[in-house]
Design a protein around this motif. Structure first.
Motif, short mmCIF file in Angstrom:
data_model
loop_
_atom_site.label_atom_id
_atom_site.label_comp_id
_atom_site.label_asym_id
_atom_site.label_seq_id
_atom_site.Cartn_x
_atom_site.Cartn_y
_atom_site.Cartn_z
N ALA A 29 61.91 -40.86 -46.10
CA ALA A 29 62.66 -42.04 -46.56
C ALA A 29 63.01 -42.95 -45.39
O ALA A 29 62.93 -44.18 -45.51
N ALA A 30 63.36 -42.38 -44.26
CA ALA A 30 63.68 -43.19 -43.08
C ALA A 30 62.44 -43.91 -42.58
O ALA A 30 62.49 -45.09 -42.22
N VAL A 31 61.31 -43.22 -42.57
CA VAL A 31 60.07 -43.85 -42.13
C VAL A 31 59.67 -44.96 -43.09
O VAL A 31 59.25 -46.05 -42.67
N ALA A 32 59.79 -44.72 -44.39
CA ALA A 32 59.44 -45.74 -45.38
C ALA A 32 60.30 -46.98 -45.22
O ALA A 32 59.83 -48.11 -45.38
N ALA A 33 61.56 -46.79 -44.87
CA ALA A 33 62.45 -47.94 -44.67
C ALA A 33 62.07 -48.72 -43.42
O ALA A 33 62.33 -49.93 -43.33
N LEU A 34 61.46 -48.06 -42.45
CA LEU A 34 61.10 -48.73 -41.20
C LEU A 34 59.70 -49.33 -41.20
O LEU A 34 59.36 -50.05 -40.27
N LEU A 35 58.90 -49.05 -42.21
CA LEU A 35 57.53 -49.55 -42.20
C LEU A 35 57.43 -51.07 -42.05
O LEU A 35 56.59 -51.54 -41.28
N PRO A 36 58.24 -51.87 -42.74
CA PRO A 36 58.12 -53.33 -42.53
C PRO A 36 58.40 -53.75 -41.09
O PRO A 36 57.67 -54.58 -40.54
N SER A 37 59.41 -53.17 -40.47
CA SER A 37 59.70 -53.55 -39.09
C SER A 37 58.63 -53.04 -38.13
O SER A 37 58.31 -53.69 -37.14
N LEU A 38 58.04 -51.88 -38.42
CA LEU A 38 56.95 -51.39 -37.59
C LEU A 38 55.73 -52.31 -37.71
O LEU A 38 55.05 -52.57 -36.72
N GLY A 39 55.48 -52.80 -38.90
CA GLY A 39 54.38 -53.75 -39.09
C GLY A 39 54.60 -55.02 -38.30
O GLY A 39 53.67 -55.54 -37.66
N LEU A 40 55.83 -55.54 -38.31
CA LEU A 40 56.14 -56.74 -37.53
C LEU A 40 56.02 -56.47 -36.03
O LEU A 40 55.56 -57.33 -35.27
N LEU A 41 56.44 -55.29 -35.60
CA LEU A 41 56.33 -54.93 -34.19
C LEU A 41 54.87 -54.94 -33.75
O LEU A 41 54.52 -55.52 -32.72
N ILE A 42 54.02 -54.33 -34.53
CA ILE A 42 52.59 -54.28 -34.20
C ILE A 42 52.00 -55.68 -34.21
O ILE A 42 51.21 -56.05 -33.33
N GLN A 43 52.40 -56.52 -35.17
CA GLN A 43 51.90 -57.89 -35.23
C GLN A 43 52.31 -58.68 -33.99
O GLN A 43 51.51 -59.42 -33.42
N GLN A 44 53.55 -58.51 -33.53
CA GLN A 44 54.02 -59.21 -32.34
C GLN A 44 53.28 -58.74 -31.09
O GLN A 44 52.96 -59.54 -30.22
N ILE A 45 53.01 -57.45 -31.00
CA ILE A 45 52.29 -56.93 -29.84
C ILE A 45 50.86 -57.46 -29.82
O ILE A 45 50.36 -57.88 -28.77
N VAL A 46 50.20 -57.47 -30.96
CA VAL A 46 48.84 -58.01 -31.03
C VAL A 46 48.85 -59.49 -30.65
O VAL A 46 48.00 -59.96 -29.90
N SER A 47 49.86 -60.21 -31.14
CA SER A 47 49.98 -61.63 -30.81
C SER A 47 50.18 -61.83 -29.31
O SER A 47 49.61 -62.75 -28.72
N ALA A 48 50.96 -60.97 -28.66
CA ALA A 48 51.18 -61.09 -27.22
C ALA A 48 49.90 -60.83 -26.44
O ALA A 48 49.63 -61.50 -25.45
N PHE A 49 49.10 -59.87 -26.89
CA PHE A 49 47.87 -59.56 -26.18
C PHE A 49 46.78 -60.59 -26.41
O PHE A 49 45.95 -60.82 -25.54
N THR A 50 46.76 -61.22 -27.57
CA THR A 50 45.71 -62.19 -27.88
C THR A 50 46.09 -63.61 -27.52
O THR A 50 45.29 -64.51 -27.66
N GLY A 51 47.31 -63.85 -27.08
CA GLY A 51 47.70 -65.17 -26.63
C GLY A 51 48.26 -66.06 -27.72
O GLY A 51 48.21 -67.27 -27.61
N GLY A 52 48.77 -65.51 -28.78
CA GLY A 52 49.40 -66.33 -29.81
C GLY A 52 48.86 -66.02 -31.18
O GLY A 52 47.89 -65.30 -31.34
N GLY A 53 49.52 -66.59 -32.15
CA GLY A 53 49.14 -66.36 -33.54
C GLY A 53 48.11 -67.37 -34.00
O GLY A 53 47.54 -68.11 -33.23
N PRO A 54 47.89 -67.44 -35.30
CA PRO A 54 46.87 -68.31 -35.85
C PRO A 54 47.14 -69.79 -35.61
O PRO A 54 46.22 -70.58 -35.52
N GLY A 55 48.39 -70.20 -35.47
CA GLY A 55 48.70 -71.61 -35.29
C GLY A 55 48.96 -72.00 -33.85
O GLY A 55 49.40 -73.11 -33.57
#
Length: 68
Positions: A29-55
């Motif tokens: 239950a704790a992991v399920a509650a954290l999945l959205p924030s983990l997804g955002l964390l991974i998205q931010q890290i990918v964005s940092a490595f690739t030099g920005g988002g789509p816009g």
């Protein structure tokens, strides 16, 4: 890798390790509650490595206003 990238990878590794330990201990239950924030964390890290988002464009500030 610069120090910012090393810190980012270290934080990601710590969060993923913590999530794995919680799952192993049966705290699904704790992991399920954290999945959205983990997804955002991974998205931010990918964005940092690739030099920005789509816009991302050169000459733009983080607030989206044009530099003069």
């Amino acid at each position: 890798m610069n120090s910012r990238q090393v810190m980012t990878v270290a934080v990601l590794a710590a969060v993923l390790a913590w999530s794995t330990v919680m799952t192993v201990l049966g705290q699904l239950a704790a992991v399920a509650a954290l999945l959205p924030s983990l997804g955002l964390l991974i998205q931010q890290i990918v964005s940092a490595f690739t030099g920005g988002g789509p816009g991302a464009r050169a000459g733009r500030t983080p607030t989206g206003s044009e530099e003069l």
